[in-house]
Write a protein that holds these residues in place. Structure first.
Motif, PDB file in Angstrom:
ATOM      1  N   VAL A  82     -39.193  36.479 -26.575  1.00 22.17           N
ATOM      2  CA  VAL A  82     -39.349  37.136 -27.882  1.00 22.17           C
ATOM      3  C   VAL A  82     -38.037  37.079 -28.683  1.00 22.17           C
ATOM      4  N   GLU A  83     -36.915  36.894 -27.987  1.00 25.35           N
ATOM      5  CA  GLU A  83     -35.590  36.885 -28.646  1.00 25.35           C
ATOM      6  C   GLU A  83     -35.558  35.913 -29.833  1.00 25.35           C
ATOM      7  N   GLY A  84     -36.115  34.717 -29.593  1.00 23.25           N
ATOM      8  CA  GLY A  84     -36.121  33.693 -30.645  1.00 23.25           C
ATOM      9  C   GLY A  84     -36.885  34.158 -31.874  1.00 23.25           C
ATOM     10  N   LYS A  85     -38.013  34.823 -31.641  1.00 24.59           N
ATOM     11  CA  LYS A  85     -38.836  35.300 -32.757  1.00 24.59           C
ATOM     12  C   LYS A  85     -38.094  36.386 -33.548  1.00 24.59           C
ATOM     13  N   LEU A  86     -37.389  37.250 -32.782  1.00 28.12           N
ATOM     14  CA  LEU A  86     -36.641  38.334 -33.456  1.00 28.12           C
ATOM     15  C   LEU A  86     -35.504  37.760 -34.295  1.00 28.12           C
ATOM     16  N   LEU A  87     -34.800  36.809 -33.707  1.00 25.48           N
ATOM     17  CA  LEU A  87     -33.657  36.232 -34.434  1.00 25.48           C
ATOM     18  C   LEU A  87     -34.109  35.413 -35.644  1.00 25.48           C
ATOM     19  N   ALA A  88     -35.392  35.005 -35.619  1.00 22.83           N
ATOM     20  CA  ALA A  88     -35.908  34.228 -36.752  1.00 22.83           C
ATOM     21  C   ALA A  88     -36.130  35.114 -37.993  1.00 22.83           C
ATOM     22  N   ILE A  89     -36.177  36.418 -37.757  1.00 19.43           N
ATOM     23  CA  ILE A  89     -36.322  37.337 -38.906  1.00 19.43           C
ATOM     24  C   ILE A  89     -34.971  37.361 -39.639  1.00 19.43           C
ATOM     25  N   SER A  90     -35.017  37.119 -40.935  1.00 22.91           N
ATOM     26  CA  SER A  90     -33.778  36.811 -41.669  1.00 22.91           C
ATOM     27  C   SER A  90     -32.683  37.886 -41.569  1.00 22.91           C
ATOM     28  N   ASN A  91     -33.045  39.138 -41.537  1.00 17.21           N
ATOM     29  CA  ASN A  91     -32.012  40.184 -41.572  1.00 17.21           C
ATOM     30  C   ASN A  91     -31.518  40.604 -40.190  1.00 17.21           C
ATOM     31  N   VAL A  92     -32.049  39.987 -39.142  1.00 14.39           N
ATOM     32  CA  VAL A  92     -31.617  40.372 -37.789  1.00 14.39           C
ATOM     33  C   VAL A  92     -30.317  39.652 -37.449  1.00 14.39           C
ATOM     34  N   ALA A  93     -29.297  40.443 -37.119  1.00 16.39           N
ATOM     35  CA  ALA A  93     -27.993  39.857 -36.790  1.00 16.39           C
ATOM     36  C   ALA A  93     -27.937  39.495 -35.310  1.00 16.39           C
ATOM     37  N   ALA A 129     -40.027  50.273 -20.574  1.00 12.41           N
ATOM     38  CA  ALA A 129     -40.478  48.950 -21.046  1.00 12.41           C
ATOM     39  C   ALA A 129     -39.297  48.017 -21.243  1.00 12.41           C
ATOM     40  N   ASN A 130     -39.589  46.714 -21.274  1.00 13.33           N
ATOM     41  CA  ASN A 130     -38.552  45.761 -21.679  1.00 13.33           C
ATOM     42  C   ASN A 130     -38.205  46.054 -23.144  1.00 13.33           C
ATOM     43  N   GLU A 131     -36.925  45.932 -23.466  1.00 12.26           N
ATOM     44  CA  GLU A 131     -36.549  46.305 -24.838  1.00 12.26           C
ATOM     45  C   GLU A 131     -35.485  45.378 -25.413  1.00 12.26           C
ATOM     46  N   TYR A 132     -35.444  45.378 -26.728  1.00 16.78           N
ATOM     47  CA  TYR A 132     -34.389  44.643 -27.445  1.00 16.78           C
ATOM     48  C   TYR A 132     -33.599  45.640 -28.290  1.00 16.78           C
ATOM     49  N   HIS A 133     -32.262  45.473 -28.262  1.00 15.65           N
ATOM     50  CA  HIS A 133     -31.398  46.292 -29.137  1.00 15.65           C
ATOM     51  C   HIS A 133     -30.981  45.379 -30.284  1.00 15.65           C
ATOM     52  N   ILE A 134     -31.443  45.761 -31.460  1.00 15.92           N
ATOM     53  CA  ILE A 134     -31.263  44.883 -32.615  1.00 15.92           C
ATOM     54  C   ILE A 134     -30.279  45.483 -33.620  1.00 15.92           C
ATOM     55  N   THR A 135     -29.340  44.636 -34.044  1.00 15.02           N
ATOM     56  CA  THR A 135     -28.476  45.063 -35.159  1.00 15.02           C
ATOM     57  C   THR A 135     -28.839  44.220 -36.379  1.00 15.02           C
ATOM     58  N   LEU A 136     -28.588  44.799 -37.537  1.00 16.85           N
ATOM     59  CA  LEU A 136     -29.002  44.156 -38.782  1.00 16.85           C
ATOM     60  C   LEU A 136     -27.805  43.618 -39.574  1.00 16.85           C
ATOM     61  N   THR A 140     -29.373  48.097 -45.616  1.00 19.21           N
ATOM     62  CA  THR A 140     -30.196  48.605 -46.732  1.00 19.21           C
ATOM     63  C   THR A 140     -31.606  48.012 -46.669  1.00 19.21           C
ATOM     64  N   ARG A 141     -31.759  46.950 -45.887  1.00 19.05           N
ATOM     65  CA  ARG A 141     -33.083  46.298 -45.763  1.00 19.05           C
ATOM     66  C   ARG A 141     -33.766  46.665 -44.435  1.00 19.05           C
ATOM     67  N   THR A 142     -33.440  47.866 -43.932  1.00 13.54           N
ATOM     68  CA  THR A 142     -33.979  48.295 -42.640  1.00 13.54           C
ATOM     69  C   THR A 142     -35.514  48.337 -42.647  1.00 13.54           C
ATOM     70  N   ALA A 143     -36.058  48.974 -43.684  1.00 10.90           N
ATOM     71  CA  ALA A 143     -37.516  49.195 -43.718  1.00 10.90           C
ATOM     72  C   ALA A 143     -38.284  47.877 -43.654  1.00 10.90           C
ATOM     73  N   GLU A 144     -37.910  46.923 -44.469  1.00 14.56           N
ATOM     74  CA  GLU A 144     -38.636  45.639 -44.485  1.00 14.56           C
ATOM     75  C   GLU A 144     -38.458  44.883 -43.176  1.00 14.56           C
ATOM     76  N   THR A 145     -37.281  45.033 -42.544  1.00 10.70           N
ATOM     77  CA  THR A 145     -37.030  44.336 -41.284  1.00 10.70           C
ATOM     78  C   THR A 145     -37.897  44.928 -40.171  1.00 10.70           C
ATOM     79  N   VAL A 146     -37.941  46.249 -40.165  1.00  9.75           N
ATOM     80  CA  VAL A 146     -38.776  46.930 -39.163  1.00  9.75           C
ATOM     81  C   VAL A 146     -40.241  46.489 -39.317  1.00  9.75           C
ATOM     82  N   GLU A 147     -40.643  46.377 -40.574  1.00 13.12           N
ATOM     83  CA  GLU A 147     -42.024  45.954 -40.857  1.00 13.12           C
ATOM     84  C   GLU A 147     -42.282  44.556 -40.272  1.00 13.12           C
ATOM     85  N   ALA A 148     -41.327  43.677 -40.448  1.00 18.39           N
ATOM     86  CA  ALA A 148     -41.460  42.309 -39.934  1.00 18.39           C
ATOM     87  C   ALA A 148     -41.487  42.299 -38.416  1.00 18.39           C
ATOM     88  N   ILE A 149     -40.656  43.152 -37.811  1.00 11.72           N
ATOM     89  CA  ILE A 149     -40.603  43.229 -36.339  1.00 11.72           C
ATOM     90  C   ILE A 149     -41.943  43.727 -35.799  1.00 11.72           C
TER      91      ILE A 149
END
Lengths: 301, 228
Positions: A82-93, A129-136, A140-149
């Motif tokens: 899933v890491e690749g999919k998360l990193l593909a989201i533009s605002n995920v650092a 559960a398995n988890e990911y710790h995500i930094t952005l 300021t674009r937290t809401a839209e990023t969460v939506e994408a995740i």
């Protein structure tokens, strides 16, 4: 017939005159250097404090991570994928994976002597559960990023402290406006004070300028020594301000570090070239600009 | 010539000064003498009429050409206008440096001019250590140093006693004999009488007399300020 005398004036003459004027009008040179130094030091100190506070806010924002919990039905390999999919989201650092087993171990460690309450839990019946710790990249674009995740089918749920993030964003905005306004106001006050000091210096030399004009000197012949004088005084004041800033910054870092141990200033060594460059350029711009603009008043004879 | 505030300072002033002449321009305070000088040096532009100085048409002169006009002139003021921090030599050399002369030319010309005005011995002295007459001679040396075609002296003896004034006028006469045109603005009747030269009288912006041989038309002033 228009008699235009050949001009033999070399740049060495302008340099000689410019440097001579610095010593000939020693008091005014001293005043100009002192004023430029004080203005650079005050404006620089406020800017550097602002810079450090801003960095701190950005740090805090970065620490405000989003924790994404994956579906329990995923295998470990699928979860890692899933890491690749998360990193593909533009605002995920960054996306740091922590398996359910690692989470259980960490949890157990964090409980210390109370870890016995987790007795009986292991890989087979791990409740975590398995988890990911995500930094952005941009909080300021937290809401839209969460939506994408959340749209990813592998994601079961997420945890994010949106109130903290939004508060930090607000604090940063207010702080940037206040510190920006302060630096601009100090800059304008500095320019006003410096231009008056230069005017005073010019006023004492108005007769000299008038004589030069009367004997047929061109405007640039009169200006060049002032430009050189302004450059030298500006560079000198900028260099002195740099060393003074170094001292003030180190002292300030020590004092703040003593009161707020978690608030560590950026080491001066890492920003010294930037500070030196800005101070030298600002010194020259103010020194030369002040001279050339002010001299225009006295040229109209 | 009308100033921006509407003051009409010089009107009906038609005159021609030929190369090599020695001319006195006389008139009372407010007669337009200073404006005429400012017109000749390009400090102000004529609002109408035509003024040509050393082949430069002042009315059409571009701002950047003014320095080149001034290099053909030497101007001497009542208050000397010397730089106190510079020596006599440096004050005179300053005039040459300002027009971009080479150091070699300066070293050659300045001693010659200082000798001409009788100040060779005082070359290393600063202006404030000199008498008024000597300071004015430094100013004349500075005006002369670029070998101008015309020297304009605005009340050059205004701050000097009669003996020094006479000495100075004799110096101007000597310079004139060497070929330089001299225009002296003054209100000192005795000096004008002493030197039988062309005299132009200006009053309320108008030239009312222009005669040679020291003669001039003199009318009784109708105001107390008219002192000539």
């Amino acid at each position: 017939m228009k008699n235009r005398t050949r001009n033999h004036t070399s740049f060495s003459y302008y340099w000689k005159e410019g440097l001579k004027n610095i010593f000939l009008h020693g008091f005014m040179s001293f005043a100009a250097i002192s004023i430029i130094l004080a203005c650079l030091l005050i404006t620089g100190s406020v800017a550097l404090i602002s810079y450090n506070i801003d960095l701190k806010i950005v740090d805090l924002q970065k620490q405000s991570e989003i924790v994404v919990f994956l579906d329990d039905n995923l295998t470990l390999d699928e979860a890692r994928g899933v890491e690749g999919k998360l990193l593909a989201i533009s605002n995920v650092a960054t996306a740091e994976f922590r398996s359910a087993d690692e989470a259980l171990t960490d949890f157990r460690d964090s409980l210390g002597k109370n870890a016995d309450i987790l007795e009986g839990f292991d890989s087979a019946n791990n409740p975590l559960a398995n988890e990911y710790h995500i930094t952005l990249k941009d909080v300021t674009r937290t809401a839209e990023t969460v939506e994408a995740i959340d749209k990813l089918p592998e994601v079961a749920r997420h945890r994010v402290n949106e109130d903290t993030i939004s508060m930090l964003v607000k604090v940063q905005r207010v702080f940037q406006i206040v510190s920006g306004a302060l630096v601009i106001a100090l800059g304008l006050i500095s320019i006003f004070i410096i231009s008056n000091t230069v005017k005073l210096a010019m006023f004492t030399r108005r007769d000299e300028i008038a004589i030069q004009k009367m004997v047929g000197a061109t405007n640039w012949f009169i200006r060049w020594p002032f430009v050189i004088e302004g450059t030298v005084l500006g560079l000198f004041a900028g260099a002195l301000a740099f060393f003074a800033q170094w001292g003030v910054y180190s002292k300030l870092a020590g004092v703040v570090g003593g009161v707020l141990p978690s608030f560590d200033f950026v080491p001066f060594a890492s920003i010294r070239l930037l500070v030196l460059g800005v101070f030298l350029i600002a010194g020259v711009v103010v020194g030369v600009g002040g001279s050339v603009l002010t001299i225009r008043r006295f040229m109209d004879v | 010539m009308v100033y921006e505030n509407g003051t009409r300072a010089v009107k009906k002033a038609t005159l021609r000064i030929d190369e090599g002449e020695f001319v006195f321009l006389v008139g009372s305070s407010g007669s337009g003498k200073s404006t005429l000088i400012k017109l000749l040096t390009g400090e102000v532009r004529p609002t109408e009429g035509r003024i040509v100085v050393n082949n430069y048409n002042i009315g059409t002169l571009k701002k950047r050409e003014v320095p080149y006009l001034r290099r053909t002139l030497g101007v001497v003021f009542q208050d000397f206008r010397l730089i106190e921090k510079k020596t006599v030599y440096e004050n005179v050399a300053f005039g040459m440096r300002a027009v971009g002369a080479s150091e070699r030319a300066i070293r050659k010309r300045v001693p010659y001019v200082l000798e001409l005005v009788g100040l060779t011995e005082k070359k290393d002295v600063r202006p404030l250590e000199l008498s008024g007459g000597e300071q004015q001679r430094v100013a004349i040396a500075r005006a002369l140093v670029n070998n101008p075609r015309l020297i304009i002296a605005d009340e050059p003896t205004g701050n000097l006693d009669p003996a020094r004034s006479l000495e100075l006028m004799t110096l101007f006469e000597k310079i004139n004999e060497l070929g330089t045109t001299i225009l002296i603005v003054t209100h000192e009747k005795e000096l004008v009488d002493k030197f039988a030269k062309r005299v132009i009288v200006i009053d309320r912006g108008e030239i009312i007399s222009d005669q040679t041989g020291g003669y001039y038309k003199y009318e009784e002033p109708d105001t107390e300020s008219y002192q000539f």
